[in-house]
Structure formats: structure tokens, C-alpha cells
Design an enzyme around this catalytic site. Structure first.
Site, short mmCIF file in Angstrom:
data_model
loop_
_atom_site.label_atom_id
_atom_site.label_comp_id
_atom_site.label_asym_id
_atom_site.label_seq_id
_atom_site.Cartn_x
_atom_site.Cartn_y
_atom_site.Cartn_z
N TRP A 187 0.85 -1.19 0.00
CA TRP A 187 0.00 0.00 0.00
C TRP A 187 0.89 1.25 0.00
O TRP A 187 1.88 1.32 0.73
CB TRP A 187 -0.91 0.00 1.24
CG TRP A 187 -1.69 1.28 1.34
CD1 TRP A 187 -2.75 1.66 0.58
CD2 TRP A 187 -1.40 2.37 2.22
NE1 TRP A 187 -3.15 2.92 0.93
CE2 TRP A 187 -2.34 3.39 1.93
CE3 TRP A 187 -0.44 2.60 3.20
CZ2 TRP A 187 -2.36 4.61 2.61
CZ3 TRP A 187 -0.45 3.81 3.88
CH2 TRP A 187 -1.41 4.79 3.59
N ASP A 354 -15.74 12.39 -2.57
CA ASP A 354 -15.17 11.10 -2.14
C ASP A 354 -15.97 10.55 -0.96
O ASP A 354 -17.11 10.94 -0.70
CB ASP A 354 -13.67 11.30 -1.83
CG ASP A 354 -12.84 10.06 -2.08
OD1 ASP A 354 -12.86 9.15 -1.22
OD2 ASP A 354 -12.20 9.96 -3.14
N TRP A 465 -14.74 3.85 -8.06
CA TRP A 465 -15.16 2.56 -7.52
C TRP A 465 -14.01 2.03 -6.65
O TRP A 465 -13.03 1.52 -7.16
CB TRP A 465 -15.46 1.59 -8.67
CG TRP A 465 -15.97 0.25 -8.25
CD1 TRP A 465 -15.25 -0.74 -7.64
CD2 TRP A 465 -17.29 -0.27 -8.42
NE1 TRP A 465 -16.04 -1.84 -7.41
CE2 TRP A 465 -17.30 -1.58 -7.90
CE3 TRP A 465 -18.46 0.24 -8.98
CZ2 TRP A 465 -18.44 -2.39 -7.91
CZ3 TRP A 465 -19.59 -0.57 -8.99
CH2 TRP A 465 -19.57 -1.86 -8.46
N ASP A 466 -14.18 2.18 -5.35
CA ASP A 466 -13.09 1.86 -4.43
C ASP A 466 -13.24 0.45 -3.87
O ASP A 466 -14.33 -0.14 -3.91
CB ASP A 466 -13.10 2.90 -3.30
CG ASP A 466 -11.73 3.12 -2.68
OD1 ASP A 466 -10.82 2.31 -2.94
OD2 ASP A 466 -11.59 4.10 -1.91
N MET A 467 -12.18 -0.09 -3.29
CA MET A 467 -12.19 -1.44 -2.70
C MET A 467 -11.00 -1.48 -1.75
O MET A 467 -9.87 -1.53 -2.19
CB MET A 467 -12.02 -2.44 -3.85
CG MET A 467 -12.29 -3.88 -3.54
SD MET A 467 -10.87 -4.70 -2.83
CE MET A 467 -11.37 -6.37 -2.92
N CYS A 514 -10.30 1.78 -8.09
CA CYS A 514 -9.35 2.14 -7.04
C CYS A 514 -9.39 1.00 -6.04
O CYS A 514 -10.44 0.39 -5.83
CB CYS A 514 -9.82 3.44 -6.40
SG CYS A 514 -8.93 3.90 -4.90
N ASP A 536 -2.50 5.64 -3.22
CA ASP A 536 -2.90 6.62 -2.20
C ASP A 536 -1.74 7.54 -1.84
O ASP A 536 -1.93 8.52 -1.14
CB ASP A 536 -3.37 5.89 -0.93
CG ASP A 536 -4.82 5.45 -1.06
OD1 ASP A 536 -5.46 5.82 -2.05
OD2 ASP A 536 -5.29 4.74 -0.16
C1 DGJ Z 1 -8.94 4.76 -0.48
C2 DGJ Z 1 -8.72 5.57 -1.72
O1 DGJ Z 1 -7.58 5.14 -2.37
C3 DGJ Z 1 -8.67 7.04 -1.35
O2 DGJ Z 1 -8.37 7.80 -2.48
C4 DGJ Z 1 -9.99 7.43 -0.75
O3 DGJ Z 1 -11.00 7.32 -1.72
C5 DGJ Z 1 -10.29 6.55 0.44
N1 DGJ Z 1 -10.18 5.17 0.13
C6 DGJ Z 1 -11.66 6.84 0.98
O4 DGJ Z 1 -11.99 6.00 1.99
#
Ligand code: DGJ
Length: 720
Positions: A187, A354, A465-467, A514, A536
Site C-alpha cells: 500500500w 469522495d 469505484w473503491d475497494m 481504485c 494513495d
Molecule cells: C482509499 C482511496 O484510495 C482514497 O483515495 C480514498 O477514496 C479513500 N479510500 C476513501 O476512503
């Protein structure tokens, strides 16, 4: 490109403009007898590799090797029959050819738009004893990229257990002194270039996290010793898949390099009932004899034009501002509108709201799954905010993390069994959240309806679309015990089904994937969502490596890169706005900070950056990338983008730390037309008019840079 077949020798020659891939059937086994630079002879290709007359499985360069009958290396597949045996002997049964490329049901794949773009070869293999057949599917593209997938069919009377099913295997002769190139990280430090000599034994990469992962990208390449950006041989494999994968390079006792990639066999078992089929994800193989840069450009063109899809594929991507690092969870509609208002004055085109707009999400410990606007923060609702943003002249974008569920959510209270879990066991939380079981259709339906409802009522132009966590307790309450080892793959298939449905129903929405940054930066996601948030980590110095590494395989149009505030939130470093801008402009550009906090002088600078990016956006997003200096090798990084017609280029040059008594650097440019004359200009105006060959051979002089974290750019325009 063409496929030549020598029926008498059972030789299949897949030939592109630059490469040849030759398969020969020996003793019923398909063997890879050549892969490399194009062979001009169509036939006369027997005896390309030694020892074949011995017909020993262990010394043959197998296309789809099996274990149990004398090949002791890593197999491509393994099947367990009803009697408990794991012996299958797939032998050649027949072939077919065609033009274009078939699609793959339920999985992402590289496609063609006309039959002239690729040729198809399918080899049918059969295990006569069990009735199992495997179709090895190949497509060869003009540029030499080859796609491979294997389709298993159980024609027998009883269910078989598929324990291993890689997508591609290549056995390479005479390459034991080559090196392995791959991308590793974690990460906030994704895509770090790794290179090590191959040697006897194996090196394996992969993911068991249920996602392709920050740790290893589903990519590996065998490169000739000393291969650099322009020279040397590269044999690369990349998997079009977003879940558990496995890649392995093994050097055997004869010095043959076996390179394979596919689904991770760890904790995988697929029950294949009589009459059923199983198709592996697709692997994309690229050969380059123009070094690592040559390989990258083949991947880039293919992925930009024939992996990414939809109306946004060929469109210039908008410059966005995202409120995450500006406000985190603490915002109001007025604050978001104020950011958009400033953004509009600066020329920014899209505002992304966000995390934190739904449920009662004031921190990361609640509400995932409850996709209903939080009226405390948005008193007049989401639609009202979106319309206010649009009135400011910006498009409206919205963040979701649909695959997740917070134990503290209405959804969890209603459906506690909808997450992946093993009955009676602890449910491992990460970032206070659990993973929804996307192998279940009712879960997918819930998510589709929740999101579609918002898209139907709110003018959403973009979705992030986050995960944000890996999968644990990969079990489904809806599956039988014998099917539990299918769930990791079924999760990914469910995800693909869901995002296919959403992106098809709402084609105007630009989706960006994402996964805590680049945890799922893979071709599988790019098929549905043409861009990915790269990391990030928004520190510009760190980003040099992350973006450089990511660009090895993935085109710049897919690489999200934003300017964030200083001191940087991840590493606390202070870098200039100019340096941050030049790094972020080398990707899919945006801002991730509170624009309202900029001073007037900074606003002028931002306006210039935005104007500069707009002027060169097409060149950067669609041009050919040439990497000139590596951040993994020194204090300087440089890359350039060249338009397809070679009439335009832009060069970026970065210096991380200041040097005492600095000297000018000389940068040999790449990709220009030797005979063209280029007008070269920098920020302070005209630099000179030079011939392409001079710029590439003698080089462009980069004046000494003073100070830490400094950068320059040069524009080139052909004056011919
Ligand atoms: C992880 C993403 O990579 C960030 O840019 C942000 O959207 C956070 N999650 C939000 O919880």
C-alpha cells in the site's frame, strides 16, 4: 499477420509484423519451438529446438504441461478424477483457425473491432481416458501481442475437480542466463520495479488476497541480460484478471525457462460436472526486441485501444478535483461547492465527492452498504449538490465502495450473512469492514439497484469505484461445502458481472477503479473502467517510481495522478507546486486538495498547469511513452510523450535532490522522426530548432537545475 500451418510436420506458425510464435505437435504434445523476432520463412521450421527426438516430457518445451507422466516441472493444469487420480494426458486432437478474436463470456478480454486485426488458432487437446478436453485459444495481433486462454470441458461421466488451470505457459530455450522483471510493492508504494537473475529453480509471484494486489502486479517478464529501455529481448506475460493470480518462472535442469501465469491454484478447486466448461482468464503475451520500452508501447497501444472500452476510451479525460485529502469525512455541501467554484475559475472540469457522503459515515468505521445520502452533510440531498456543482460548470463525480459492508450498517443488521464468512468463525475486519459476497446474485442485485437508483436520479458523470481491503474467510453462506474453493474466483466473476451491467446501463459515466490506490491496477478492471487511481501516495517524489513502474504495462491514460497539498499527507514531504504538477501531468491529471486554500499566486500557477495539460492532454494520454531516465536508478527521472505522427512531443525531466556545483545533463530523446526539424521550447520560451537525429543522438541539453524537487519540461513541434 498470419497463421501458417504445415500439416505434415504439425507445425503452426503464428506470424505478426514483428514476431513469430511456432508450435509443433510432437508425440501428441503441443510444444513451443520458437517465440521471438519474426521468422520470414513460412514453413521449413522443423528442428528448431534440440532433444525433441527423445520424446521425454521433462525435456520438451510444453505449451500446456501436465504433471504425473514424467514432466517434473511446474504444470499448467491439474485435474483430479473421481478415482482420486490426478493423471491426465492431454494429447492433440485437432485445430481450427479463424480471423479476429472471440469474446470470453463473463471475463474481460482484449478485443478486435475488425477481423483484420488478429488471427485465431485453437488447438484441441483430449484426455481420452477421462473425456476431458482442453481448447488452447490463441489470437495474434499485428504488433505481435498474443492472447491465450484455455477452455476445459468435461465430456466424461463424472464430476472432475479442476485444481489448477493456468492461462498460459511458455518454455523458452537458451534463456537460462536471462533475468526476471516484475512489479512488487505494498500500500502506498505500488509498482516498484524488481529485477533479478534467473537461476536453477523457480521464482513465483502472485496474490492470495482475492484481489490482484499492491504486493505483486499480474505481470512478469523474462528479459535478456542488460536489456534496457531500447535494447534487448523481452518475453512478457500479463493476466487480464483482478483476483488471486499466480506467475512463475522456473529454470529446469536443461536450462529451459518455464514462464507461466494464470489463476492462483492455491486454495482453488473448481467442480466441473459432466457437460460443463471452465474458461481461464486471458493472458496477454508480448515479445519485444526493442527492450522494455518496446514491450510497454505494445501493451499501451493494445490496452488503450482494444482493452479499454466505451465512449470514454478515445475521449480526453477530464481534469478533476477530489475532496478526499481536502476534507476527509468532514465536509458540508457548501464546502464542496466552494471547492468546485474555485475549480471552475481555474479551469478544472470535474469535482469528485469522495468517501463520507452516505449513511452516518463520519469516519471509516460505519455505513458501507447504506448507499443513501447523509442529510446532515447534504441537507438538500445529493441531487441538489450535483446540480450546484454543475451550475459551477463542473461535472459531478461520486465515490462508492460497493463491494464492502460495515458491521455498523443497516445492511449488515438486515443481512448479516451477506458477507464472506465461515459459519461459527470470527469475521476478520479490516478498516472496520467486511467484504460482501459477490458470488451471490441477490447481493449483486442489491448493489446494482442501489447504484442504478442514484445514477437515475443524480447527474453523476464519474464514479470512483473503491475497494479497500483484501478478502478473508473466503466462504459463501450460499454455496455447498464442495464448492467453497470456487468462491474466490466466483467473487471476481460476480464483480465482473456487476460492473459490466452498470457500465453498460450507464455508458456516459466515466468509471475509475481504485483499491486503496493501486491494489487492483490490472487489465481486468481496465476492461470495465478505463482508468485507475494509481496510489494513495500522492507525494510527487514517491510518485515518480510508482508511475514509472505502473507505466511498464499500463498506458498513461489509465494512470490517475493528482497534485496534493504539502506537507504531503503520506510522507510529510514539502515539494514545489511546479514539481508536483509536472509529475501529476505525466498521468491522468487532477487535484486532491482544498483549492480554496491556494494563494492568488498559486492560483495563477494552477491556471497555467491546467491550461498546459489541456493543450497537451491528447499527446500525453494517447501518445507513445518513452522512458529516458529511471527513478529506480538515480536522482533524475525523465520521460517523454510522442504523438503518433511524430510531429509533437513533450519531455519531462525531474531532479529529486539538488547537487553541488551541478552540471548540465544531456538527454538523448527517443521516438522522433530523424529527418524532421523540431522547434523546442521550454517554460521561458524558445530553446532552439534541431533535427530529430540530433536530438536523439547528440541529445537535448538540460540546463543545471537548482534545488531539491525541481523539474523542467520541453515541448517539441515539428517545423518541417
Ligand atoms: C482509499 C482511496 O484510495 C482514497 O483515495 C480514498 O477514496 C479513500 N479510500 C476513501 O476512503
Amino acid at each position: 499477420m498470419a497463421i501458417y500451418i504445415d500439416e505434415s510436420q504439425h507445425i503452426f506458425h503464428l506470424q505478426s509484423r514483428v514476431t513469430s510464435y511456432v508450435i509443433q505437435i510432437v508425440d501428441g504434445f503441443p510444444l513451443l519451438v520458437y517465440w521471438g523476432q519474426r521468422l520470414s520463412e513460412k514453413g521449413n521450421l522443423e528442428n528448431l529446438v534440440p532433444r525433441l527426438e527423445k520424446k521425454e516430457p521433462d525435456s520438451m518445451p510444453q505449451e500446456y504441461p501436465q504433471y504425473g507422466t514424467g514432466d517434473f516441472r511446474s504444470p499448467a493444469y491439474q485435474v483430479q478424477l473421481k478415482d482420486g487420480s490426478r493423471i491426465t494426458e492431454l494429447r492433440y486432437k485437432g485445430y481450427s483457425t479463424g480471423a479476429g478474436k472471440p469474446g470470453i463470456e463473463g471475463l474481460p478480454y482484449v478485443y478486435t473491432e475488425s477481423d483484420h486485426e488478429a488471427d485465431i488458432l485453437e488447438l484441441e487437446l483430449e484426455d481420452a481416458y477421462s473425456g476431458l478436453t482442453v481448447l488452447l485459444q490463441y489470437s495474434i495481433f499485428m504488433d505481435g501481442a498474443i492472447t491465450r486462454s484455455a477452455s476445459f470441458k468435461n465430456n466424461g461421466q463424472s464430476t472432475v475437480r479442476l485444481l489448477r488451470a493456468l492461462s498460459a505457459n511458455v518454455d523458452l530455450y537458451g534463456k537460462s542466463n536471462y533475468e526476471l522483471l516484475y512489479l512488487a510493492g505494498h500500500w502506498a508504494r505500488e509498482a516498484q520495479l524488481q529485477r533479478r537473475p534467473l537461476g536453477p529453480g523457480g521464482t513465483s509471484l502472485g496474490s492470495r488476497r482475492g484481489m490482484s494486489s499492491h504486493q505483486h502486479n499480474p505481470f512478469a517478464a523474462v528479459v535478456s541480460p542488460g536489456a534496457d529501455e531500447e535494447h534487448g529481448e523481452v518475453f512478457a506475460v500479463n493476466l487480464v484478471y483482478s483476483g488471486n493470480f499466480h506467475a512463475e518462472a522456473e529454470v529446469d535442469n536443461f536450462g529451459v525457462v518455464r514462464l507461466g501465469i494464470g489463476l492462483n491454484p492455491f486454495d482453488f478447486c473448481w467442480m466441473l460436472a459432466p457437460g460443463e466448461s471452465f474458461q481461464t482468464p486471458e493472458a496477454v503475451l508480448v515479445y519485444s526486441n526493442e527492450g522494455i520500452g518496446g514491450m510497454s508501447r505494445i501493451y499501451h497501444r493494445l490496452y488503450r485501444n482494444r482493452l479499454c472500452r466505451g465512449v470514454h476510451r478515445d475521449k480526453e479525460r477530464p481534469i478533476l478535483v477530489n475532496n478526499w485529502e481536502a476534507t476527509y469525512f468532514n465536509f458540508t455541501a457548501d464546502k464542496i461547492e466552494a471547492i468546485a467554484e474555485t475549480g471552475s475559475q481555474l479551469g478544472i472540469e470535474l469535482l469528485v465527492l469522495d468517501d463520507g457522503w452516505f449513511g452516518k459515515r463520519d469516519s471509516d468505521n460505519s455505513s458501507l452498504g447504506d448507499w443513501v445520502e447523509d442529510r446532515r452533510k447534504l441537507p438538500n440531498g445529493l441531487r441538489d449538490l450535483a446540480e450546484r456543482i454543475e451550475r459551477q460548470g463542473l461535472q459531478f463525480g461520486l465515490w462508492f465502495e460497493p463491494e464492502m459492508i460495515s458491521p455498523d450498517s443497516e445492511l449488515y443488521r438486515k443481512h448479516p450473512d451477506w458477507c464472506l464468512h465461515a459459519e461459527g468463525r470470527r469475521r476478520t475486519e479490516a478498516r472496520w469492514q467486511l467484504v460482501l459476497d459477490l458470488s451471490r446474485s441477490e447481493v449483486r442485485d442489491y448493489l446494482y439497484n442501489a447504484l442504478a437508483d442514484i445514477f437515475a436520479n443524480v447527474p453523476v458523470s464519474y464514479v470512483k469505484w473503491d475497494m479497500n481491503r483484501p478478502l478473508t474467510e473466503i466462504c459463501s453462506a450460499a454455496a455447498l461445502p464442495e464448492n467453497q474453493q470456487e468462491i474466490a474466483h466466483r467473487y471476481v466473476l460476480g464483480l465482473y458481472e456487476l460492473i459490466n451491467k452498470l457500465t453498460t446501463a450507464f455508458p456516459h459515466i466515466l468509471f475509475e477503479s481504485c483499491s486503496s490506490g493501486g491494489g487492483r491496477f490490472d487489465p481486468g478492471m481496465l476492461y470495465y473502467m478505463p482508468q485507475t487511481w494509481t496510489s494513495d501516495n500522492t507525494d510527487a517524489v514517491e510518485r515518480l517510481k510508482i508511475q514509472y513502474g505502473t507505466s511498464l504495462v499500463y498506458p498513461v491514460s489509465t494512470i490517475g495522478a493528482h497534485i496534493s497539498a504539502v506537507p504531503n499527507h503520506q510522507v510529510h514531504r514539502e515539494t514545489s507546486l511546479k514539481f508536483r504538477g509536472d509529475v501529476a501531468m505525466s498521468g491522468n491529471f487532477g487535484y486532491e486538495l482544498d483549492l480554496t486554500q491556494f494563494t492568488d499566486a498559486e492560483k495563477i500557477q494552477v491556471k497555467e498547469q491546467v491550461a498546459m495539460y489541456k493543450e497537451h492532454r491528447s499527446l500525453i494520454q494517447k501518445g507513445d511513452l518513452f522512458r529516458l531516465r529511471s527513478p529506480f536508478q538515480g536522482n533524475e527521472t525523465s520521460w517523454m510523450f510522442v504523438s503518433e505522427d511524430r510531429c509533437e512531443a513533450i519531455v519531462f525531466y525531474f531532479q529529486v535532490l539538488a547537487k553541488p556545483n551541478p552540471a548540465a545533463d544531456v538527454l538523448q530523446l527517443r521516438g522522433l522522426e530523424h529527418t524532421y526539424t523540431y522547434e523546442v521550447s521550454g517554460k521561458s520560451g524558445h530553446v532552439g530548432t534541431f533535427h530529430g537525429d540530433r536530438l536523439m543522438q547528440a541529445g537535448l541539453i538540460i540546463p543545471p537545475l537548482t534545488g531539491d524537487y525541481t523539474s523542467v519540461w520541453f515541448k517539441l513541434r515539428a517545423a518541417h
